[in-house]
Design a protein around this motif. Structure first.
Motif, PDB file in Angstrom:
ATOM      1  N   GLY A 634       3.460  -5.739  -4.842  1.00  0.00           N
ATOM      2  CA  GLY A 634       3.086  -5.281  -3.504  1.00  0.00           C
ATOM      3  C   GLY A 634       2.687  -3.824  -3.441  1.00  0.00           C
ATOM      4  O   GLY A 634       2.803  -3.196  -2.393  1.00  0.00           O
ATOM      5  N   GLY A 636      -0.332  -2.579  -3.735  1.00  0.00           N
ATOM      6  CA  GLY A 636      -1.539  -2.459  -2.926  1.00  0.00           C
ATOM      7  C   GLY A 636      -2.720  -1.835  -3.630  1.00  0.00           C
ATOM      8  O   GLY A 636      -3.732  -1.543  -2.990  1.00  0.00           O
ATOM      9  N   ALA A 639      -5.649  -3.952  -2.836  1.00  0.00           N
ATOM     10  CA  ALA A 639      -6.128  -3.886  -1.461  1.00  0.00           C
ATOM     11  C   ALA A 639      -6.811  -2.556  -1.171  1.00  0.00           C
ATOM     12  O   ALA A 639      -7.770  -2.476  -0.409  1.00  0.00           O
ATOM     13  N   ILE A 647      -8.224  -8.417   0.679  1.00  0.00           N
ATOM     14  CA  ILE A 647      -6.824  -8.469   0.233  1.00  0.00           C
ATOM     15  C   ILE A 647      -5.972  -7.669   1.202  1.00  0.00           C
ATOM     16  O   ILE A 647      -6.358  -6.591   1.647  1.00  0.00           O
ATOM     17  N   ASN A 648      -4.846  -8.232   1.530  1.00  0.00           N
ATOM     18  CA  ASN A 648      -3.933  -7.549   2.421  1.00  0.00           C
ATOM     19  C   ASN A 648      -2.562  -7.500   1.775  1.00  0.00           C
ATOM     20  O   ASN A 648      -2.237  -8.305   0.926  1.00  0.00           O
ATOM     21  N   ILE A 649      -1.746  -6.530   2.214  1.00  0.00           N
ATOM     22  CA  ILE A 649      -0.392  -6.428   1.681  1.00  0.00           C
ATOM     23  C   ILE A 649       0.570  -6.720   2.820  1.00  0.00           C
ATOM     24  O   ILE A 649       0.584  -6.004   3.823  1.00  0.00           O
ATOM     25  N   PHE A 652       2.517  -4.103   4.960  1.00  0.00           N
ATOM     26  CA  PHE A 652       1.651  -2.924   5.090  1.00  0.00           C
ATOM     27  C   PHE A 652       0.210  -3.405   5.232  1.00  0.00           C
ATOM     28  O   PHE A 652      -0.666  -3.014   4.459  1.00  0.00           O
ATOM     29  N   THR A 653      -0.035  -4.255   6.201  1.00  0.00           N
ATOM     30  CA  THR A 653      -1.368  -4.831   6.318  1.00  0.00           C
ATOM     31  C   THR A 653      -2.358  -3.805   6.851  1.00  0.00           C
ATOM     32  O   THR A 653      -1.973  -2.815   7.489  1.00  0.00           O
ATOM     33  N   ALA A 654      -3.622  -4.047   6.589  1.00  0.00           N
ATOM     34  CA  ALA A 654      -4.657  -3.137   7.072  1.00  0.00           C
ATOM     35  C   ALA A 654      -4.598  -3.070   8.599  1.00  0.00           C
ATOM     36  O   ALA A 654      -4.734  -1.993   9.185  1.00  0.00           O
TER      37      ALA A 654
END
Ligand SMILES: Cc1cc2nc3c(=O)[nH]c(=O)nc-3n(C[C@H](O)[C@H](O)[C@H](O)COP(=O)(O)OP(=O)(O)OC[C@H]3O[C@@H](n4cnc5c(N)ncnc54)[C@H](O)[C@@H]3O)c2cc1C
Lengths: 665, 155
Positions: A634, A636, A639, A647-649, A652-654
């Motif tokens: 994770g 990132g 991402a 790609i998203n984490i 901690f998404t965009a």
């Protein structure tokens, strides 16, 4: 969750109902920032349906308050504005869980470490920052979705790096509890620095007598795989599942065949300075570090060996154990936990030119004095002056060499053992030479441990050791290699001039010169003093910031043997706690791919340090990236480089981060 | 990079307002710089009240879009801070980030964003003091540049 409480199901589609809980933290926050105003401010933010404050949110009362309000107000997102999430995020996540809400619908606003404590002289600024941190948290909270905790298995085995007194004790504790231990020691023997000591303060028990039986216990324990003359060269994986590569250096002596008879050393023509005796004695090119070394097999130091072949002759080595073409061997092991116990190096006083170390023969370090005093040392416990091999009549010790130094070279911290070891050595010498004159020059004496004050007090009273308060600015060499000391007795406010036969520098303890290698191997951190950093100075003193890795002994900071052992036992018990349970919860913050966006460029594959991403052919979406969750940490890195935002984490998404960014006002 | 791009722009004179506090958005990695900022707090080291913190797992997580977005959204400055090269909690995330931001820097310059608005730095978990000093420096730099108006439409 009690029976009257209901589970709050959140799918992510319902309207956010955010609750904000502002903590005073006593006066830590409230003393700088007006809490009431913060609460009122929070209420004005969109989707915040409830806001309140309390003196200590982390207390039982505070936690109950949050639980009650989650139920009463039907909150589906919770924000606590208080200290750092690194401090209490786990605490509050548990509160959510107990209140029937998914624990990841939580966000902390750090208004203490990042606001009230760093802007104390600017309360208005602190208030602005606190407001913004709450707003940013609220913005992020709107985008939070429930996540499932992941558990990973913890392998019931531990890697211990360093076989000093700390590493050995940790190993024995874990082995006794039934865990597999790999004890990796860099030198050909375990024992560490304690093996070099003669007696130990304050009880004056013989160091070897308490140490060597432990060394044998370690070697004999069937749960401990002892890997001496070895070094860890690579560590991958994570808590519960570390993959470790260990390099066993070649001994050039078959360790199975060698009986340790020692005939070879009688024949070896090469003599070099013995590391164990700090150059005060010699050893042969084929050697064991000291007679009680464990394991007791021999090693050839190929840097000094001239390959004359004498030791290899069957007349010398009957078991034919010599192997000149021995090769290094690499082994791989899997462990669940790691303990770092690599100890210390002695401060090198050569840079302090004013004390003449390395220039005047009769100036030595405290550790050299230890070897001179040792009954199994090069002089069998009868110290002599290096210049003429005569017993010194007068000896001066200088304290805090390379420690507590804020001006010239050396370290700022107190090394904690030097006051006591100088006192110990002075007493030892006085015991055998009652007429000797001994001076200890000090700034102040630190005798804080159990029995230490009594030990120090009796040194002056019963042994007539002279403690002189004062720094020594410089020493000169007089006639007959005597050392002339000029100082001031700051208690009597008198200048002193003194001629002594020997001058001992009570050098402090330093981080290992190669500590950097360990930090990058294990991805742990060092604190300002250079020793390995604990996760929390008070509450997590044996944990590092990397889950599953612990630290013990002087590797974490200067300490005496009792403290090193206590910490080793602490580290062993923390590691055992993880392994006993057999599994551990990890944050479910993994990378996820949106196949409809991914164009299969493969940038993510290149950037992943864990090999967790690969390109696959999908029937509907063509070439796309695919994440192996078991390998993904994770971080990132994938991402961060994804030009298609495919790609998203999780966690901690965009979207979450963009919401925070747009929360400028 | 050629400086010409800037000189042809109509650079408006900004007077440095001493009392003006720029609003800076700081992306801090969880393992080093966020912890370093915490240490600054625990040690009560004082620095200007200019930074709002976004915690990220690693500087490698920071997509250049985040930085551009922060600037177009009107933050006066951006700070990105992670572990020292070689010390990354995730092996090499900060190195990936460093390469990425070296390119981004040029792009920002090309866009006409003044050097100094975006500040890349390293601070470990043990470097509370350093963190504070770096924030002070970044604040000074942004202050000299004045409010971030390059993306504001003049009516
Ligand atoms: C002169 C002097 C006298 C002292 N007298 C006393 C006393 O009387 N009483 C007392 O309580 N304390 C005393 N101390 C302090 C005592 O020496 C320490 O508390 C003790 O050595 C701490 O043990 P440790 O296991 O942490 O470290 P160490 O003894 O340094 O052991 C560390 C071990 O790790 C190994 N190692 C290092 N790096 C690696 C690596 N990368 N890979 C594998 N292995 C590695 C080393 O070879 C070593 O075997 C004295 C200290 C000095 C300097």
């Amino acid at each position: 969750m009690t029976e009257t409480e209901k589970e709050i199901i959140v799918t992510g589609n319902e309207k956010p109902r955010i609750g904000v809980f502002v903590c005073h933290c006593g006066v830590n926050i409230a003393g700088v920032i007006p809490i009431e105003d913060l609460v009122e401010y929070a209420k004005t933010l969109p989707d915040v349906v409830f806001a309140t404050e309390y003196k200590f949110m982390c207390s039982d009362v505070g936690q109950t308050l949050i639980k009650e309000k989650i139920q009463e107000q039907n909150l589906n997102r919770v924000i606590v504005a208080a200290c750092s999430p690194r401090m209490h995020e786990p605490t509050f996540r548990l509160v959510l869980k107990e209140a029937g809400l998914n624990q990841f619908l939580f966000e902390m606003a750090n208004i203490r470490e990042h606001s009230s404590w760093v802007h104390m002289k600017d309360p208005e600024g602190a208030y602005e920052i606190a407001k913004d941190h709450i707003r940013l948290a609220v913005n992020k909270a709107r985008e939070l979705v429930p996540l499932e905790v992941q558990t990973v298995e913890v392998d019931p085995s531990c890697l211990i790096i360093g076989g000093g007194i700390a590493g050995m004790n940790a190993a024995l504790d874990l082995a006794t509890e039934g865990y597999k231990v790999y004890l990796v020691e860099k030198t050909p023997t375990i024992g560490g620095h304690m093996a070099q000591l003669d007696k130990t303060f304050p009880t004056m028990d013989c160091s070897a007598c308490i140490l060597t039986p432990r060394m044998v216990d370690v070697a004999r324990n069937e749960n401990i795989e002892l890997l001496t003359y070895s070094e860890v060269t690579d560590v991958t994986g994570y808590i519960g599942n570390f993959e470790v590569t260990i390099l066993k250096k070649p001994h050039y002596v078959d360790q199975e065949k060698c009986t340790g008879c020692g005939v070879c050393i009688d024949h070896c023509p090469v003599s070099v300075g013995n590391e164990f005796d700090l150059g005060l004695a010699t050893r042969k090119a084929i050697y064991i570090p000291f007679p009680q070394a464990v394991p007791g097999q021999y090693t050839i130091d190929m840097d000094s060996c001239i390959r004359c072949g004498i030791c290899a002759s069957p007349d010398v080595c009957e078991p034919e154990a010599i192997v000149y073409d021995d090769e290094p061997e690499e082994i791989k092991v899997k462990v669940g936990t790691i303990i770092v116990a690599t100890g210390w190096d002695l401060y090198d006083p050569t840079e302090l030119k004013q004390y003449g170390y390395g220039r005047y023969p009769n100036v030595i370090t405290g550790l050299q004095m230890e070897r001179l005093l040792s009954s199994f040392g090069p002089l069998l416990g009868k110290p002599v002056r290096p210049s003429d091999l005569k017993e010194p009549h007068s000896i001066a010790f200088l304290q805090c060499v390379g420690s507590r130094n804020f001006r010239e070279g050396g370290n700022k911290y107190c090394s904690r053992v030097c006051c006591m070891y100088a006192t110990k050595q002075a007493r030892q010498y006085k015991e055998k030479h009652p007429d000797a004159e001994i001076y200890i020059f000090y700034m102040d004496i630190r005798a804080f441990g159990k029995g230490y004050e009594e030990f120090y007090e009796s040194a002056g009273r019963n042994y007539g050791i002279n403690y002189v308060r004062g720094r020594i600015a410089e020493v000169r060499e007089g006639e007959d290699h005597k050392i002339i000391i000029r100082s001031e007795d700051t208690l009597l406010q008198q200048p002193i001039e003194l001629e002594v036969d020997m001058f001992v520098l009570s050098c402090g303890l330093e981080p290992r010169a190669d500590a950097d290698k360990i930090t990058s191997l294990l991805r742990i951190q060092r604190s300002g003093d250079g020793f390995f950093m604990e996760a929390h100075p008070k509450l997590r003193p044996v944990d590092t910031l990397t889950e599953g890795i612990f630290v013990a002994g002087v590797a974490q900071g200067p300490k005496d043997i009792p403290d090193a052992v206590a910490q080793a036992k602490g580290a062993a018990s923390s590691a055992a706690a993880l392994m006993a349970k057999g599994e551990v919860e990890v944050e479910p913050f993994f990378a996820v791919v949106s196949p409809e966006r991914c164009i299969g460029c493969g940038m993510c594959v290149e950037n992943c340090a864990y090999g967790a991403v690969e390109l696959v052919e999908d029937r509907r979406f063509g070439t796309i990236a695919s994440i192996n969750q078991a390998l993904c940490k994770g971080c990132g890195a994938c991402a961060g480089n994804c030009r298609c935002s495919a790609i998203n984490i999780k966690g901690f998404t965009a979207e979450q981060i963009f919401e925070m960014i747009t929360g400028r006002f | 990079m050629s400086k010409v791009v800037f000189e042809t722009e109509d650079e408006e004179e900004v007077k440095v307002d001493k009392d003006w506090k720029p609003r800076i958005l700081a992306f801090l990695c969880n393992w080093c710089s966020y912890a370093g900022a915490d240490l600054a707090g625990v040690s009560r080291i004082q620095y200007p009240a200019t930074v709002r913190v976004v915690r990220v797992p690693c500087t490698g997580r920071i997509n250049p879009f985040f930085i551009l977005k922060a600037l177009t959204d009107g933050w006066d400055g951006v700070v990105v801070s992670g572990c020292h090269p070689g010390d990354c909690h995730y092996i090499s995330g900060n190195l990936v980030a460093r390469r990425r931001f070296a390119l981004l820097n040029e792009l920002l310059e090309f866009f006409g964003i003044e050097p100094g608005r975006v500040n890349f730095m390293w601070a470990s978990a043990a470097e509370g003091e350093r963190f504070a000093v770096l924030i002070e420096k970044a604040t000074e730099r942004v202050k000299k540049l004045g409010p971030n108006k390059r993306f504001l439409k003049k009516w």
